[in-house]
Structure formats: C-alpha cells, structure tokens
Write an enzyme that holds these catalytic residues in place. Structure first.
Site, short mmCIF file in Angstrom:
data_model
loop_
_atom_site.label_atom_id
_atom_site.label_comp_id
_atom_site.label_asym_id
_atom_site.label_seq_id
_atom_site.Cartn_x
_atom_site.Cartn_y
_atom_site.Cartn_z
N CYS A 143 8.76 83.45 -5.12
CA CYS A 143 9.05 82.22 -4.39
C CYS A 143 9.15 82.49 -2.89
O CYS A 143 8.62 81.73 -2.08
CB CYS A 143 10.35 81.60 -4.92
SG CYS A 143 10.75 80.00 -4.17
N CYS B 243 16.23 79.00 -10.81
CA CYS B 243 16.55 77.60 -10.54
C CYS B 243 15.86 76.64 -11.49
O CYS B 243 16.35 75.53 -11.72
CB CYS B 243 16.16 77.27 -9.10
SG CYS B 243 14.40 77.51 -8.74
#
Length: 357
Positions: free
Chosen positions: A104, A201
């Site tokens: 990410c 997440c």
C-alpha cells in the site's frame, strides 16, 4: 513563518486520526499552503475499510474545517483492490505471509495518492508517519528512524526512492507519541484521544483467515503436519492459515510445544519443530530497494529488522544478482518469514530493504 515553506503547497494524507491531524496543523503553522486528502479504499460489500470508515471520513473533513484547509476524498477502491488486496491473496496462495501495508505504501500512498496530490497542485505529500527525512545539498535524501523508538515507522517506508522521498514531508518524526497528543490538545483538535488505526484495514473486525476463506477458498488444501524428521503429527486445513514461528492453533498435542518451521509447498506439508529448532542465521531477500539509489557496498555490515515490531539484529549483507541480497545475522532468528520485509539500517539511517524469499 518559515520562508522556505512560503508558497509551497502540501497535500496531507488524512485519516481522521491524531497523527495526520497534527501533521496538517504543524505544516499550516509553518507557512505551507495545506490541503487534506483521504483515499477511499476497497472493502467487501457491506463493510467499511478501517482506514476510511464513514466516521473517519467525517472526522477528517471536520478537522480540515477546523484548520480552514481544503479537503478532498478520492476514490481509490479499484486501484487498492487490484494491487494491495490481490497481492495479499496471491501471497498466501504462494505459501508466504505477505505484508499488505508495504504494498500500500509503495503503490497506493506513494503511487496513486502522490499522483493525485500532484494533479491538485501539491509540491509535497505529507503523512503522519513516525520517521524523519534528512535533506542535504551534497548527500542523497535520507530516511531516518523516528525519535520515538516505540513508534518508529521507517520500516514500512523502506521502499521509497529518491524521487518520492524528495517530495515527502514527515513532520512527526521528531516527536514522541505523547508529544503529538499534547500538540493535538494545544491545537484543540478532536482527534487527540482517538486510538491508533489497525493493520489489515480491509478485513474489518474479522480474522484474516475468515477473509481468506471467502475471497480465496482454494486456500483450503489439507495436508500433513510433519516434524523435520518426517514424523506425522496431524493434518492442516491449508498452508495459508499458518505463519513461521506460530505455536498456537496447530491442532496437534505433542508432549512439548511445537512451532511452525517451514511450509513445504511441493508436498503441501506444514513442517513443525521444537523451539530450539527454529533459529536460522541465513536467508535471502528479493526486490531490494536502496533508498540512496545504490547500496553502500557489495558486502557490508548492518542492523536488520525482519518485522515491523521486531528488534534489530546485527549481521552482514551480501549483494546477489537479480536485485537480491543474502543476509547472515550474527545470532539465529526464530521468525524469519517469507513474504515479510527485511529492512537494513546503519545507525539511524534506513538503507532500504527487500522481501524475504
């Protein structure tokens, strides 16, 4: 006001939390033209991504209002799914333990978001990471550990290069977490007591194994649990559900505790052993990134960190062909895990790192 910051425009990646809120407030105080940006990231239908829940979006927008700065919410769901989530699933199917936060940071935060920030006129991208950047006229831009050793996040930023690092500001690196919370109170920000965000997440409040079972049911591929000597101790439901060094949840009851030592993909076997069998001194890493643009030498000593919260281990780095390195640590490490990053330091300076093979 710092004259060097006058006229410079900064996009702050905001999450609604205390760190990014204080980062935005500090940069505005220093004279930068600041705006907030939040990426809307993929999650399964009916669930929120922890990094950008509806409450987090509302908090970030509210904080931007308090600071009197513009705020943009940018849809990055498809980019996130096709890069971070798919590489996460692919890693487990290949028998490694991937770290999606590393992907990410490289592909989404300092890829997708940096490009969107530049398109909005930003000269810099700032985040609330606890790490420092050292700039000099002669030397390359350097990434340093944060002052707060308990919160240092340079490990997850090892993939930044000179181009991205030169466009990055990390205003929290010289503060401790307690100081940042105090600054939030001084700035009268509502995020002062908000808890830190969690990893993974996109799995919501579930265990990652449940997420894997839904998104990649082929991970259910039962096979034997064996000792290194070949003794059969039981069956595993799928190699993806285990990681190196794991002791609990193996589904076996030997007289002494056993730990996951290895995943034998060819035999679809989980290899376990007693604690004293775990340690390894030698491993290799691939896809190595050198923050300075090149390694310090063909062979050199460094401190090596093999997980985000792992302590440093002293050792030697030997360059190999194909953007790979061989790492030999002075003392055996019990949890060298393929798919995780090995990050290299000399003192406070992060040299770079690669993915453990």
């Amino acid at each position: 006001m710092n004259s060097a910051s006058t006229g410079k425009k900064v996009a702050v990646g905001m999450s609604g939390g205390v760190d990014s809120s204080v980062a935005a407030a500090l940069l505005k105080e220093r004279g930068y033209e600041v705006f907030g940006i939040m990426l809307r990231l993929w999650s399964e239908e009916g669930m929120d991504n922890r990094c950008c829940t509806r409450d987090a979006l509302a908090d970030a927008r509210y904080t931007a209002g308090l600071l009197d700065i513009p705020f943009y919410a940018v849809d990055a769901k498809e980019a996130f799914r096709t890069t971070v989530v798919e590489s996460f699933l692919e890693g487990y199917l290949l028998g490694v333990t991937p770290n999606p936060c590393l992907v990410c940071n490289r592909r989404i935060r300092w890829g997708y978001m940096l490009k969107r920030a530049a398109a909005l006129g930003a000269d810099f991208l700032a985040t609330g990471h606890y790490a420092r950047i050292r700039r000099g006229r002669e030397k390359p831009v350097q990434l340093l550990r944060g002052i707060d050793q308990t919160k240092d996040q340079s490990y997850v930023l090892y993939s930044l290069d000179q181009t991205t690092l030169s466009q990055t500001l990390l205003p929290l690196g010289k503060f401790t977490k307690d100081q940042v919370r105090k600054l939030a109170e001084d700035f009268d920000l509502p995020a002062a007591e908000r808890p830190d965000s969690q990893d993974l997440c996109f799995v919501g409040d579930e265990d990652y194994r449940t997420f894997l079972a839904r998104q990649a049911p082929e991970v259910f591929h039962p096979g034997p649990i064996l000792t290194s000597g070949g003794e059969h101790l039981g069956q595993h439901p799928g190699l993806a559900f285990f990681t190196i060094g794991q002791r609990k949840g193996l589904g076996i009851s030997p007289e002494r505790p056993h730990y996951v030592m290895e995943k034998d993909l060819a035999a679809n076997a989980l290899i376990v052993g007693e604690k004293e069998q775990l340690g390894k001194n030698l491993f290799s890493a691939q896809q190595v990134n050198w923050i300075a643009g090149s390694p310090p030498a063909e062979h050199f000593r460094a401190q090596i960190q093999i997980r985000y919260r792992a302590p440093e281990a002293a050792g030697e780095i030997q360059l190999l062909e194909g953007n790979r390195v061989e790492v030999q640590v002075d003392q055996p490490l019990a949890d060298i895990t393929p798919g995780q990053a090995a990050v290299f330091y000399q003192g406070q300076i992060c040299l770079g790192g690669g993915i453990i093979e």
